[in-house]
Scaffold this motif. Structure first.
Motif, PDB file in Angstrom:
ATOM      1  N   ASN A  41      85.776 -40.384  37.034  1.00  0.00           N
ATOM      2  CA  ASN A  41      85.779 -39.136  37.794  1.00  0.00           C
ATOM      3  C   ASN A  41      87.034 -39.041  38.657  1.00  0.00           C
ATOM      4  OD1 ASN A  41      83.172 -38.572  36.782  1.00  0.00           O
ATOM      5  ND2 ASN A  41      82.206 -39.647  38.491  1.00  0.00           N
ATOM      6  N   SER A  42      87.302 -37.852  39.138  1.00  0.00           N
ATOM      7  CA  SER A  42      88.460 -37.619  40.007  1.00  0.00           C
ATOM      8  C   SER A  42      89.727 -38.216  39.405  1.00  0.00           C
ATOM      9  CB  SER A  42      88.215 -38.208  41.399  1.00  0.00           C
ATOM     10  OG  SER A  42      87.059 -37.656  41.980  1.00  0.00           O
ATOM     11  N   LEU A  43      89.941 -37.936  38.157  1.00  0.00           N
ATOM     12  CA  LEU A  43      91.070 -38.537  37.446  1.00  0.00           C
ATOM     13  C   LEU A  43      92.402 -38.062  37.998  1.00  0.00           C
ATOM     14  CD1 LEU A  43      89.553 -38.493  33.878  1.00  0.00           C
ATOM     15  CD2 LEU A  43      90.517 -40.512  34.996  1.00  0.00           C
ATOM     16  N   LYS A  44      93.364 -38.981  37.980  1.00  0.00           N
ATOM     17  CA  LYS A  44      94.702 -38.727  38.498  1.00  0.00           C
ATOM     18  C   LYS A  44      95.714 -38.915  37.374  1.00  0.00           C
ATOM     19  CE  LYS A  44      93.335 -40.902  42.867  1.00  0.00           C
ATOM     20  NZ  LYS A  44      93.655 -41.983  43.835  1.00  0.00           N
ATOM     21  N   PRO A  45      96.886 -38.303  37.488  1.00  0.00           N
ATOM     22  CA  PRO A  45      97.909 -38.513  36.443  1.00  0.00           C
ATOM     23  C   PRO A  45      98.226 -39.998  36.220  1.00  0.00           C
ATOM     24  CG  PRO A  45      98.510 -36.658  37.813  1.00  0.00           C
ATOM     25  CD  PRO A  45      97.296 -37.274  38.451  1.00  0.00           C
ATOM     26  N   GLU A  46      98.149 -40.800  37.261  1.00  0.00           N
ATOM     27  CA  GLU A  46      98.443 -42.225  37.119  1.00  0.00           C
ATOM     28  C   GLU A  46      97.350 -42.995  36.384  1.00  0.00           C
ATOM     29  OE1 GLU A  46      98.500 -40.409  39.959  1.00  0.00           O
ATOM     30  OE2 GLU A  46      97.778 -41.604  41.675  1.00  0.00           O
ATOM     31  N   ASP A  47      96.244 -42.335  36.068  1.00  0.00           N
ATOM     32  CA  ASP A  47      95.221 -42.955  35.229  1.00  0.00           C
ATOM     33  C   ASP A  47      95.560 -42.831  33.747  1.00  0.00           C
ATOM     34  OD1 ASP A  47      92.793 -41.632  37.504  1.00  0.00           O
ATOM     35  OD2 ASP A  47      93.464 -43.722  37.365  1.00  0.00           O
ATOM     36  N   THR A  48      96.605 -42.097  33.428  1.00  0.00           N
ATOM     37  CA  THR A  48      97.018 -41.944  32.037  1.00  0.00           C
ATOM     38  C   THR A  48      97.384 -43.301  31.443  1.00  0.00           C
ATOM     39  OG1 THR A  48      97.805 -39.677  32.362  1.00  0.00           O
ATOM     40  CG2 THR A  48      98.750 -40.922  30.516  1.00  0.00           C
ATOM     41  N   ALA A  49      96.747 -43.648  30.330  1.00  0.00           N
ATOM     42  CA  ALA A  49      96.960 -44.959  29.718  1.00  0.00           C
ATOM     43  C   ALA A  49      96.153 -45.042  28.426  1.00  0.00           C
ATOM     44  CB  ALA A  49      96.524 -46.075  30.653  1.00  0.00           C
ATOM     45  N   VAL A  50      96.358 -46.118  27.714  1.00  0.00           N
ATOM     46  CA  VAL A  50      95.454 -46.492  26.628  1.00  0.00           C
ATOM     47  C   VAL A  50      94.391 -47.406  27.229  1.00  0.00           C
ATOM     48  CG1 VAL A  50      95.202 -47.561  24.370  1.00  0.00           C
ATOM     49  CG2 VAL A  50      97.318 -46.351  24.944  1.00  0.00           C
ATOM     50  N   TYR A  51      93.139 -47.069  27.027  1.00  0.00           N
ATOM     51  CA  TYR A  51      92.029 -47.834  27.595  1.00  0.00           C
ATOM     52  C   TYR A  51      91.420 -48.707  26.505  1.00  0.00           C
ATOM     53  CZ  TYR A  51      92.268 -45.313  31.958  1.00  0.00           C
ATOM     54  OH  TYR A  51      92.694 -44.823  33.173  1.00  0.00           O
ATOM     55  N   TYR A  52      91.278 -49.984  26.837  1.00  0.00           N
ATOM     56  CA  TYR A  52      90.779 -50.973  25.891  1.00  0.00           C
ATOM     57  C   TYR A  52      89.464 -51.574  26.364  1.00  0.00           C
ATOM     58  CZ  TYR A  52      95.520 -50.984  23.945  1.00  0.00           C
ATOM     59  OH  TYR A  52      96.716 -50.617  23.376  1.00  0.00           O
ATOM     60  N   CYS A  53      88.569 -51.753  25.422  1.00  0.00           N
ATOM     61  CA  CYS A  53      87.339 -52.485  25.672  1.00  0.00           C
ATOM     62  C   CYS A  53      87.603 -53.970  25.455  1.00  0.00           C
ATOM     63  CB  CYS A  53      86.260 -51.987  24.714  1.00  0.00           C
ATOM     64  SG  CYS A  53      84.637 -52.717  24.968  1.00  0.00           S
ATOM     65  N   ASN A  54      87.008 -54.794  26.284  1.00  0.00           N
ATOM     66  CA  ASN A  54      87.201 -56.244  26.234  1.00  0.00           C
ATOM     67  C   ASN A  54      85.859 -56.954  26.283  1.00  0.00           C
ATOM     68  OD1 ASN A  54      87.181 -58.649  28.421  1.00  0.00           O
ATOM     69  ND2 ASN A  54      88.955 -58.880  27.076  1.00  0.00           N
ATOM     70  N   ALA A  55      85.736 -58.026  25.501  1.00  0.00           N
ATOM     71  CA  ALA A  55      84.537 -58.858  25.545  1.00  0.00           C
ATOM     72  C   ALA A  55      84.960 -60.321  25.515  1.00  0.00           C
ATOM     73  CB  ALA A  55      83.617 -58.543  24.375  1.00  0.00           C
ATOM     74  N   GLU A  56      84.406 -61.093  26.441  1.00  0.00           N
ATOM     75  CA  GLU A  56      84.721 -62.511  26.533  1.00  0.00           C
ATOM     76  C   GLU A  56      83.578 -63.297  25.920  1.00  0.00           C
ATOM     77  OE1 GLU A  56      87.496 -63.753  27.593  1.00  0.00           O
ATOM     78  OE2 GLU A  56      88.408 -61.965  28.470  1.00  0.00           O
ATOM     79  N   GLY A  57      83.824 -63.880  24.737  1.00  0.00           N
ATOM     80  CA  GLY A  57      82.843 -64.738  24.118  1.00  0.00           C
ATOM     81  C   GLY A  57      82.964 -66.149  24.650  1.00  0.00           C
ATOM     82  N   ARG A  58      82.139 -67.046  24.109  1.00  0.00           N
ATOM     83  CA  ARG A  58      82.174 -68.433  24.577  1.00  0.00           C
ATOM     84  C   ARG A  58      83.496 -69.104  24.221  1.00  0.00           C
ATOM     85  NH1 ARG A  58      80.267 -73.458  22.794  1.00  0.00           N
ATOM     86  NH2 ARG A  58      79.716 -72.591  20.772  1.00  0.00           N
ATOM     87  N   LEU A  59      84.055 -68.755  23.068  1.00  0.00           N
ATOM     88  CA  LEU A  59      85.284 -69.399  22.607  1.00  0.00           C
ATOM     89  C   LEU A  59      86.424 -68.417  22.366  1.00  0.00           C
ATOM     90  CD1 LEU A  59      83.783 -71.916  20.024  1.00  0.00           C
ATOM     91  CD2 LEU A  59      84.508 -72.380  22.371  1.00  0.00           C
TER      92      LEU A  59
END
Length: 115
Positions: free
Chosen positions: A83-101
């Motif tokens: 919400n309340s997005l700003k021009p500086e929020d412009t980016a490529v957004y990546y999902c991340n998951a940390e597994g055990r290894l």
């Protein structure tokens, strides 16, 4: 092999909102942590928000109070409400998951905040 698929990016005006989704190919509670990062060309990938295995939620200072991370275990999906997005929020957004290894990344979804 774990797959993370992001969706929901797009073009939005300053002050607007977007909701990103990250669908995982396995039980999201099997990961030690799961969350979101973003990257602007020429800069390092930046932490945004994450769930940890002990159910803590952490946010980057730049997005606190504006972004909310949530999850749906039945759908194996993590969301990022922005919400309340700003021009500086412009980016490529990546999902991340940390597994055990291993650490897993999605291919990213583009968010552009511009009038």
């Amino acid at each position: 092999q774990v797959q993370l698929v992001e969706s929901g990016g797009g073009l939005v005006q300053p002050g607007g909102s977007l909701r990103l989704s990250c669908a995982a190919s396995r039980n999201i509670f099997s990961f030690n942590a799961m969350g979101w990062y973003r990257q602007v060309p020429g800069k390092e990938r930046e932490f945004i928000a994450t769930f940890t295995s002990i159910n803590n939620i952490n946010y980057a200072d730049a997005v606190k109070g504006r972004f909310t991370i949530s999850r749906d275990g039945a759908a194996n999906t993590v969301y990022l409400q922005m919400n309340s997005l700003k021009p500086e929020d412009t980016a490529v957004y990546y999902c991340n998951a940390e597994g055990r290894l291993m650490t897993y990344w999605g291919k990213g979804t583009v968010v552009t905040v511009s009038s």
